[in-house]
Design a protein around this motif. Sequence first.
Motif, PDB file in Angstrom:
ATOM      1  N   GLY A   3     -18.287  17.360 -45.790  1.00  0.00           N
ATOM      2  CA  GLY A   3     -18.830  16.739 -44.534  1.00  0.00           C
ATOM      3  C   GLY A   3     -20.275  16.174 -44.857  1.00  0.00           C
ATOM      4  N   THR A   4     -20.621  15.414 -43.899  1.00  0.00           N
ATOM      5  CA  THR A   4     -22.072  14.515 -44.123  1.00  0.00           C
ATOM      6  C   THR A   4     -23.132  15.411 -44.187  1.00  0.00           C
ATOM      7  N   HIS A   5     -23.048  16.716 -43.783  1.00  0.00           N
ATOM      8  CA  HIS A   5     -24.126  17.469 -44.178  1.00  0.00           C
ATOM      9  C   HIS A   5     -24.247  18.380 -45.539  1.00  0.00           C
ATOM     10  N   SER A  39     -14.621  12.458 -48.895  1.00  0.00           N
ATOM     11  CA  SER A  39     -16.255  12.555 -48.778  1.00  0.00           C
ATOM     12  C   SER A  39     -16.522  11.807 -47.407  1.00  0.00           C
ATOM     13  N   SER A  40     -17.264  12.238 -46.521  1.00  0.00           N
ATOM     14  CA  SER A  40     -18.046  11.456 -45.659  1.00  0.00           C
ATOM     15  C   SER A  40     -19.450  11.355 -46.402  1.00  0.00           C
ATOM     16  N   GLY A  41     -20.469  10.330 -45.283  1.00  0.00           N
ATOM     17  CA  GLY A  41     -21.786  10.188 -45.978  1.00  0.00           C
ATOM     18  C   GLY A  41     -21.911   8.685 -45.921  1.00  0.00           C
ATOM     19  N   ALA A  42     -20.969   7.901 -45.611  1.00  0.00           N
ATOM     20  CA  ALA A  42     -21.171   6.471 -45.548  1.00  0.00           C
ATOM     21  C   ALA A  42     -22.284   6.179 -44.600  1.00  0.00           C
ATOM     22  N   VAL A  43     -21.945   6.589 -43.250  1.00  0.00           N
ATOM     23  CA  VAL A  43     -22.901   6.349 -42.215  1.00  0.00           C
ATOM     24  C   VAL A  43     -24.290   6.766 -42.554  1.00  0.00           C
ATOM     25  N   ASN A 124     -12.205   8.434 -47.758  1.00  0.00           N
ATOM     26  CA  ASN A 124     -13.094   8.424 -46.582  1.00  0.00           C
ATOM     27  C   ASN A 124     -12.159   7.452 -45.551  1.00  0.00           C
ATOM     28  N   GLU A 125     -12.668   7.901 -44.404  1.00  0.00           N
ATOM     29  CA  GLU A 125     -12.072   6.994 -43.143  1.00  0.00           C
ATOM     30  C   GLU A 125     -12.550   5.707 -43.342  1.00  0.00           C
ATOM     31  N   ASN A 126     -11.795   4.459 -42.924  1.00  0.00           N
ATOM     32  CA  ASN A 126     -12.225   3.119 -43.095  1.00  0.00           C
ATOM     33  C   ASN A 126     -13.042   2.761 -41.695  1.00  0.00           C
ATOM     34  N   GLY A 213     -22.825  19.143 -38.209  1.00  0.00           N
ATOM     35  CA  GLY A 213     -22.392  17.727 -38.577  1.00  0.00           C
ATOM     36  C   GLY A 213     -21.925  17.382 -37.094  1.00  0.00           C
ATOM     37  N   THR A 214     -20.901  15.901 -37.237  1.00  0.00           N
ATOM     38  CA  THR A 214     -20.285  15.288 -36.251  1.00  0.00           C
ATOM     39  C   THR A 214     -18.963  16.019 -36.043  1.00  0.00           C
ATOM     40  N   GLY A 215     -18.541  16.691 -36.896  1.00  0.00           N
ATOM     41  CA  GLY A 215     -17.374  17.351 -36.566  1.00  0.00           C
ATOM     42  C   GLY A 215     -17.467  18.725 -36.058  1.00  0.00           C
TER      43      GLY A 215
END
Length: 257
Positions: A3-5, A39-43, A124-126, A213-215
């Motif tokens: 996750g992003t965190h 992996s998240s983290g792009a934003v 990652n999600e597009n 996180g956002t999830g």
Amino acid sequence: KLGTHVVIHDGEVAAERVGNIVQGLVRLRRAGHDVVLVSSGAVGMGMRLLGMKTRPRSLGMRQACAAVGQGHLMGYYAKAFSSLGVVAAQVLLTHDDLGDRDRALCLRTTLMRLLELGSIPVLNENDSVSVRELVEYRRREGAEVSSPVFGDNDGLSARVAVALDADLLVMLSNVDGLLTANPAVDPSAQRIAELPSVDEQALARAMGSSSAGTGGMGSKLEAARLATGEGTAVVIANGGTPDILDKIIAGEDAGTL
Ligand code: GLU
């Protein structure tokens, strides 16, 4: 699934934490396991590069951040894996890709070939074309259980695990696992080591315990229900625990199974 965190700290890749996980993935690979990283983290990375201090409220701005951040995020992974002698591969996908039989088969074939080649796919999600997990997770009172809403790649990782007939999905976040209560309200909250099935009671409890996180935990449990329903075991654990993947694979008491 990271996750992003787990991935981002102060707008940068949390190098020590993520580096430890990358090493763990390579160890698993060398031990003969096929591993795929979501992996998240792009934003989060894009925000820093664009000089934003807070997460933009506008969805389009978050998509723009993802477009900026994804290349840098992948640059980190390409370097980190290559320093350990492994070639990383980027795959960006959407829920629609997984819902379409032909595209899901293409994805499966691509991932299988990459694994045969000894590569570690990084997914990652597009986000620039799909916003399914970019909107914050909310499970409204009385929401249709058959159409859960996910966030931060939780649902995507579950659907990828199912598409690959994976034995195990490990979802790493900044909490130790599913807790008996919201620790902010009840300091005696304990981690649940094993949840035999994701029922309504567990989902309701998760909704009250989540700030990560956002999830969040509700999104993770919905994803766990999806994956376990198709025969993939799920562990939710803390990505900040050193060598967490080795501990999980060794069957140690870590996270929530
Ligand atoms: N796919 C997104 C990312 O990689 C999800 C995280 C978010 O919603 O901020 O950044």
